[in-house]
Design a protein around this motif. Structure first.
Motif, PDB file in Angstrom:
ATOM      1  N   ASN B  39     -25.431 -27.253 -16.247  1.00  0.00           N
ATOM      2  CA  ASN B  39     -23.998 -27.235 -16.563  1.00  0.00           C
ATOM      3  C   ASN B  39     -23.218 -28.365 -15.904  1.00  0.00           C
ATOM      4  N   ASP B 108     -26.672 -20.343  -7.848  1.00  0.00           N
ATOM      5  CA  ASP B 108     -27.624 -19.280  -8.182  1.00  0.00           C
ATOM      6  C   ASP B 108     -28.849 -19.352  -7.254  1.00  0.00           C
TER       7      ASP B 108
ATOM      8  N   ALA C  81     -21.481 -26.349 -21.260  1.00  0.00           N
ATOM      9  CA  ALA C  81     -22.075 -25.026 -21.418  1.00  0.00           C
ATOM     10  C   ALA C  81     -22.685 -24.922 -22.805  1.00  0.00           C
ATOM     11  N   ASP C  85     -24.925 -19.382 -25.403  1.00  0.00           N
ATOM     12  CA  ASP C  85     -24.867 -18.456 -24.264  1.00  0.00           C
ATOM     13  C   ASP C  85     -23.491 -17.789 -24.244  1.00  0.00           C
ATOM     14  N   ASP C  87     -22.418 -14.995 -22.980  1.00  0.00           N
ATOM     15  CA  ASP C  87     -21.933 -14.446 -21.701  1.00  0.00           C
ATOM     16  C   ASP C  87     -21.237 -15.529 -20.878  1.00  0.00           C
ATOM     17  N   GLN C  88     -21.896 -16.672 -20.772  1.00  0.00           N
ATOM     18  CA  GLN C  88     -21.291 -17.759 -20.002  1.00  0.00           C
ATOM     19  C   GLN C  88     -19.991 -18.223 -20.661  1.00  0.00           C
ATOM     20  N   SER C  89     -20.005 -18.315 -21.966  1.00  0.00           N
ATOM     21  CA  SER C  89     -18.802 -18.761 -22.676  1.00  0.00           C
ATOM     22  C   SER C  89     -17.627 -17.826 -22.414  1.00  0.00           C
ATOM     23  N   GLU C  91     -17.042 -15.960 -19.826  1.00  0.00           N
ATOM     24  CA  GLU C  91     -16.519 -16.178 -18.476  1.00  0.00           C
ATOM     25  C   GLU C  91     -15.654 -17.431 -18.428  1.00  0.00           C
TER      26      GLU C  91
END
Lengths: 277, 277, 277, 277
Positions: B39, B108, C81, C85, C87-89, C91
């Motif tokens: 990212n 992470d 990103a 994805d 979920d990441q988007s 957030e």
């Protein structure tokens, strides 16, 4: 005791020819550059840029597949070939006037296999520039050098590995004793680079510590490739490449604390025009 | 109550040395930068550019494999290593004068494993710059800091996480109480960045709100890496990097509403030449 | 019959604020841009460049994974990103001040799923800029618009699809009849772009046919994102973005037959500085 | 014996129209460029850049998937399509005003399949520019040419392959004997490029040996695509593209030893503005 002659600006006008009106890209030579593993892709990209910007007619870069994008993002003028495709590489080498091998090649077994294949394929009427990792490979693996017009561009540590002469013993006389056996033009890079040719030994008297940064040698190797592809007298071409590299850096260093290799490359077309014979 | 001394332009001439004629790239240090997950690849690229353009001798970027192309498309002068190859990373770290860890590293478990390995490998005679995500990781996971020459470059929120001092309580006295335990040079970034060294606390009095944009910290971290690799007095090198970063931005901000990090980097060679001692 | 007021240079000084000395990147907003499938990656890259160069504090680009390299090769300041994805988007969207969706998104089912998710996640206190393919998707799939501060940037054909008003019937009165129901700021792009706000209708009186080339709309969408993230009065921010886009193009067109989108972006920092209030 | 008329600067003002105020990107044509295998990606990138910078309204590049990143890193204004997706390619070709096929296409069976499909899909009211490898494919595989407005841009060796006329026999009369059968505009590239149109034969009298480097032909093909997409008289458009290409190179060659293709492209918007009618 032999002495090196100073390399002067005269080499430029004596070497860089005004281009003939009816020339075409074939007139200016095919240069193939081989190197750039996954870690050192920048090295072969910088060398390829130097070959293109010095005016080589056609430039092909044989490198790790992971370097294809960055090569073309910076230099669409170069063609790409995958370094693992030996058949394609052999065809490209056979069709070249000049081959530059070594920038970012690495020193592992795969690199050694590539270098051995170049040595097998290269013909006696071609020019082969051996630089960087390829010099270390020759030294470490005792590879016999091919019979061709050889140019090697070691820095002092690489020359120690190759010649067996410790850096503080690298005098002209000791160097010549080895070079006579190698049958090669040697560009011995230091802050006062020396060029050992059949017609004498020359020492570069210009240059700047602003050049002391990674990639300078890769750029010089690419310039040697580009100059020897274009200019008939190969020794002169090597000398003119060495002088141009330092002269451009000196000029940039008037206003820059560090001079980056790609900045030298960008100045090549203007510098060569200003100094053509 | 202790006060920070103002950081002035004098730091430049006192730090940025004219290069010695017979120096070579090794003279200017090996800098290894570690960061950039999938990212945040831009962060480690900007930091690496800052290290190269400030004059570091050799720069290697250890990052996610997906960042290899963009790194070399922008910066062929840097070498690349895959952040998942711990063996290679360890060798690179061992051979470095300065290691910069953190820009775009993420927080992470994989990032934590990378950081822990850096802490294990780094030796006491090396300089380690801990920036960005790496500071958050240290704070959140209570990682013990290695014994080496430590430089940390937190912004105020990261410093709050690390020191436990809320942003509005971050006075020089409170900060020093923590820093004395850390045994590190701290660059506490705000619109008036403070630098805590063994020889006193300094406050940057220049800079511009045009710098208030993403990537500024990554660029500064890379400059700290490049400056400390070249200049013997590490505290002075950090101070000179901080001052240069703001001074270049101020100059650009005279004609720009926003100053982008890569634009500061591009000015480094000229700025450093104009202010060398 | 209502008339559009001419948009004048006054909008610039009224909108583009001098930055406060103690501001930081958070002050200038988080902008998330979503778009760029495998075919149209350039669109979201150009939009992202526009957001960064107009001064947004933090910019993230959610796009097809195949666009990561080119994004960072051109714009290391943006974070990346993966558009698959979700979920990441989510957030990232939640943490944004402004979301720009549409440039190069495409109109297939995957694009529709992305857009629907944006509509689900966006909150009423956020700004959502709907551009390009996303407008077509809304029109073709009759997607209900979310309750948030909506800005839509259709060109005339997209507006026809969305409003049902044929291009030659797109008068201010007819347009207003639809816009009143949409509860959105509409930037209706043509060679005389109109902006429909709660405080009136404005018409751009500058611009040049040199702008008639692909990517202009993507660039404007990114500028609208960047301006609305920074300047409190959203309507004014939109108007200032529209005016700036044309004014820069007009200036470049004095010496260029065609003006490319990325050339407008490159001028943004200087243009905004010259016109700040 | 027929003679070629000299091509003069007059062609520029006669061809390059001032753009109408109410025009939009559709006014300036859709150009689709097809080529660039894994080895020769730079060729189609340079051609695409030439089309965009000469002012074409919308440009799509159909190429090997491995070229997507470098294309967008250099030219976000172009759209990308995967050359192996024949369905998508057919739709793109159908929607084009001009198709340029050949730069870097290669001459293997896959390339031949691509070219055959272009020939099947192209309609009689479209312009098809056949360049580089595509000319060799037509010659070697005896492909029947489609009925459309054909423009072919061979260099002398490619013309020998296509026409059967040896390079030293390529006189205007001999060439015309073949061209009359081909029903195509022929741009026969040499250091004095000739253009064979329905309204006469023209010879370029400018140009410079500094252009003798790889990629020049690709750039010219892209310019022919861009010019014919914009300017109604196709023959004039071809002539103006040829003249502009050489005139820009001549100007750059005053200070450059070699002129690189991408440097010509970068000058196009300014050159065209300075010479519009």
């Amino acid at each position: 005791m032999q002495e090196a002659q100073p390399l002067t600006e005269n080499i430029l006008a004596a070497t860089i020819q005004q281009r003939a009106a009816d020339s075409y890209k074939g007139t200016y030579g095919r240069v193939t550059l081989i190197g750039g593993n996954r870690n050192f892709g920048g090295a072969i990209i910088m060398a390829s840029e130097a070959a293109v910007y010095s005016g080589a007619g056609l430039v092909t870069t044989i490198t790790d597949a992971s370097n294809q994008d960055a090569l073309h993002a910076r230099l669409p003028e170069a063609m790409f070939a995958d370094i693992t495709d030996f058949d394609q590489s052999r065809e490209l080498i056979k069709g070249s006037d000049v081959v530059v091998v070594g920038p970012g090649l690495g020193t592992d077994d795969e690199a050694a296999a590539v270098l051995a294949d170049v040595f097998n394929v290269i013909q006696s009427d071609q020019i082969l520039v051996i630089d960087g990792s390829a010099i270390t490979l020759v030294a470490e693996r005792h590879l016999p050098l091919p019979e061709t017009h050889l140019i090697m561009t070691p820095h002092q540590m690489e020359w120690q590995r190759l010649s067996g002469i410790a850096i503080d013993k690298q005098t002209v006389d000791w160097n010549l004793a080895i070079i006579d056996q190698l049958d090669a033009t040697i560009v011995l890079k230091s802050h006062r680079t020396q060029v050992y040719t059949d017609n004498g030994v020359y020492e570069n008297t210009i240059g700047t510590p602003a050049q002391a940064t990674g990639g300078m040698g890769d750029t010089l190797a690419g310039m040697v490739g580009g100059f020897t592809a274009q200019f008939k007298d190969t020794d002169q071409a090597v000398l003119a490449a060495v002088y141009s590299h330092s002269a451009i850096a000196e000029k940039l260093a008037k206003t820059q604390y560090v001079v980056l290799p790609h900045q030298i490359v960008a100045q090549l077309p203007q510098f060569m025009k200003a100094h053509e014979g």
